[in-house]
Design a protein around this motif. Structure first.
Motif, PDB file in Angstrom:
ATOM      1  N   ILE A  45       0.840  -1.199   0.000  1.00 51.94           N
ATOM      2  CA  ILE A  45       0.000   0.000   0.000  1.00 51.94           C
ATOM      3  C   ILE A  45       0.873   1.247   0.000  1.00 51.94           C
ATOM      4  N   ASP A  46       0.528   2.179  -0.852  1.00 51.80           N
ATOM      5  CA  ASP A  46       1.232   3.453  -0.924  1.00 51.80           C
ATOM      6  C   ASP A  46       0.572   4.419   0.047  1.00 51.80           C
ATOM      7  N   ASP A  47       1.265   4.727   1.158  1.00 55.52           N
ATOM      8  CA  ASP A  47       0.637   5.600   2.153  1.00 55.52           C
ATOM      9  C   ASP A  47       0.799   7.078   1.809  1.00 55.52           C
ATOM     10  N   ARG A  48       1.269   7.383   0.601  1.00 56.25           N
ATOM     11  CA  ARG A  48       1.296   8.794   0.187  1.00 56.25           C
ATOM     12  C   ARG A  48      -0.088   9.214  -0.317  1.00 56.25           C
ATOM     13  N   GLU A  49      -0.947   8.235  -0.571  1.00 56.02           N
ATOM     14  CA  GLU A  49      -2.303   8.590  -0.973  1.00 56.02           C
ATOM     15  C   GLU A  49      -2.970   9.296   0.210  1.00 56.02           C
ATOM     16  N   GLU A  50      -3.657  10.396  -0.077  1.00 58.55           N
ATOM     17  CA  GLU A  50      -4.121  11.251   1.021  1.00 58.55           C
ATOM     18  C   GLU A  50      -5.167  10.589   1.911  1.00 58.55           C
ATOM     19  N   ARG A  51      -5.912   9.616   1.423  1.00 53.85           N
ATOM     20  CA  ARG A  51      -6.924   8.967   2.252  1.00 53.85           C
ATOM     21  C   ARG A  51      -6.325   7.925   3.191  1.00 53.85           C
ATOM     22  N   ILE A  52      -5.056   7.608   3.004  1.00 52.95           N
ATOM     23  CA  ILE A  52      -4.449   6.512   3.758  1.00 52.95           C
ATOM     24  C   ILE A  52      -3.360   7.027   4.690  1.00 52.95           C
ATOM     25  N   SER A  53      -3.409   6.612   5.951  1.00 53.15           N
ATOM     26  CA  SER A  53      -2.303   6.926   6.842  1.00 53.15           C
ATOM     27  C   SER A  53      -1.941   5.687   7.642  1.00 53.15           C
ATOM     28  N   ILE A  54      -0.654   5.549   7.897  1.00 51.48           N
ATOM     29  CA  ILE A  54      -0.154   4.426   8.674  1.00 51.48           C
ATOM     30  C   ILE A  54       0.619   5.018   9.834  1.00 51.48           C
ATOM     31  N   ARG A  55       0.127   4.753  11.057  1.00 53.53           N
ATOM     32  CA  ARG A  55       0.798   5.270  12.254  1.00 53.53           C
ATOM     33  C   ARG A  55       0.971   4.127  13.223  1.00 53.53           C
ATOM     34  N   GLY A  56       2.198   3.886  13.624  1.00 54.78           N
ATOM     35  CA  GLY A  56       2.434   2.729  14.473  1.00 54.78           C
ATOM     36  C   GLY A  56       1.975   1.502  13.706  1.00 54.78           C
ATOM     37  N   SER A  62      -9.487   6.833   5.361  1.00 57.59           N
ATOM     38  CA  SER A  62     -10.622   7.722   5.561  1.00 57.59           C
ATOM     39  C   SER A  62     -11.480   7.678   4.298  1.00 57.59           C
ATOM     40  N   ASN A  63     -12.764   7.926   4.464  1.00 61.40           N
ATOM     41  CA  ASN A  63     -13.663   8.003   3.302  1.00 61.40           C
ATOM     42  C   ASN A  63     -13.522   6.763   2.421  1.00 61.40           C
ATOM     43  N   THR A  64     -13.777   5.594   2.995  1.00 64.88           N
ATOM     44  CA  THR A  64     -13.597   4.345   2.250  1.00 64.88           C
ATOM     45  C   THR A  64     -14.464   4.289   0.996  1.00 64.88           C
ATOM     46  N   LYS A  65     -13.925   3.589   0.009  1.00 64.30           N
ATOM     47  CA  LYS A  65     -14.626   3.359  -1.255  1.00 64.30           C
ATOM     48  C   LYS A  65     -14.777   1.862  -1.444  1.00 64.30           C
ATOM     49  N   LYS A  66     -15.694   1.479  -2.334  1.00 61.37           N
ATOM     50  CA  LYS A  66     -15.883   0.062  -2.649  1.00 61.37           C
ATOM     51  C   LYS A  66     -14.549  -0.570  -3.050  1.00 61.37           C
ATOM     52  N   SER A  67     -13.728   0.200  -3.753  1.00 57.08           N
ATOM     53  CA  SER A  67     -12.458  -0.333  -4.264  1.00 57.08           C
ATOM     54  C   SER A  67     -11.445  -0.620  -3.154  1.00 57.08           C
ATOM     55  N   ASP A  68     -11.710  -0.132  -1.921  1.00 57.97           N
ATOM     56  CA  ASP A  68     -10.805  -0.418  -0.808  1.00 57.97           C
ATOM     57  C   ASP A  68     -11.020  -1.822  -0.249  1.00 57.97           C
ATOM     58  N   ALA A  69     -12.148  -2.450  -0.589  1.00 59.96           N
ATOM     59  CA  ALA A  69     -12.436  -3.791  -0.082  1.00 59.96           C
ATOM     60  C   ALA A  69     -11.368  -4.764  -0.569  1.00 59.96           C
ATOM     61  N   GLY A  70     -11.034  -5.711   0.288  1.00 62.14           N
ATOM     62  CA  GLY A  70     -10.049  -6.715  -0.095  1.00 62.14           C
ATOM     63  C   GLY A  70      -9.388  -7.326   1.122  1.00 62.14           C
ATOM     64  N   MET A  71      -8.341  -8.094   0.866  1.00 58.59           N
ATOM     65  CA  MET A  71      -7.605  -8.763   1.930  1.00 58.59           C
ATOM     66  C   MET A  71      -6.361  -7.956   2.271  1.00 58.59           C
ATOM     67  N   TYR A  72      -6.235  -7.603   3.542  1.00 58.50           N
ATOM     68  CA  TYR A  72      -5.114  -6.781   4.004  1.00 58.50           C
ATOM     69  C   TYR A  72      -4.180  -7.605   4.880  1.00 58.50           C
ATOM     70  N   THR A  73      -2.894  -7.419   4.665  1.00 60.00           N
ATOM     71  CA  THR A  73      -1.879  -8.122   5.449  1.00 60.00           C
ATOM     72  C   THR A  73      -0.883  -7.101   5.979  1.00 60.00           C
ATOM     73  N   CYS A  74      -0.530  -7.265   7.229  1.00 62.04           N
ATOM     74  CA  CYS A  74       0.480  -6.424   7.869  1.00 62.04           C
ATOM     75  C   CYS A  74       1.808  -7.178   7.771  1.00 62.04           C
ATOM     76  N   VAL A  75       2.851  -6.470   7.396  1.00 63.32           N
ATOM     77  CA  VAL A  75       4.166  -7.108   7.252  1.00 63.32           C
ATOM     78  C   VAL A  75       5.156  -6.463   8.215  1.00 63.32           C
TER      79      VAL A  75
END
Length: 93
Positions: A45-56, A62-75
């Motif tokens: 995931i590119d956290d430079r996209e303004e809707r996405i932030s990664i802290r800790g 923010s402002n989720t869209k249908k296209s955000d649905a999916g499987m997420y993995t933390c690495v």
């Protein structure tokens, strides 16, 4: 050193479109302390996209869209290697 077990795996999240979504993760203990990044459907995931932030260990969309649905993995990663968390599903309705 990078241990196998995540202190907290992300859990499935269900949100309505337009609502914020938060996925939480605590990486395994390690030396040096691991940093984390997130993947959606196996793509980093590119956290430079303004809707996405990664802290800790939190991934906030923010402002989720249908296209955000999916499987997420933390690495969790450090110089010794990488470990993937269990995947969590984000459902947007």
């Amino acid at each position: 050193v990078l241990r196998d077990d995540f202190r907290q795996n992300p859990t499935d999240v269900v949100v309505a479109a337009g609502e914020p979504a938060i996925l939480e993760c605590q990486p395994p203990r390690g030396h040096p302390e691991p940093t984390i990044y997130w993947k959606k459907d196996k793509v980093r995931i590119d956290d430079r996209e303004e809707r996405i932030s990664i802290r800790g260990g939190k991934l906030m969309i923010s402002n989720t869209k249908k296209s955000d649905a999916g499987m997420y993995t933390c690495v969790g990663t450090n110089m010794v290697g990488e470990r993937d968390s269990d995947p969590a599903e984000l459902t947007v309705f």
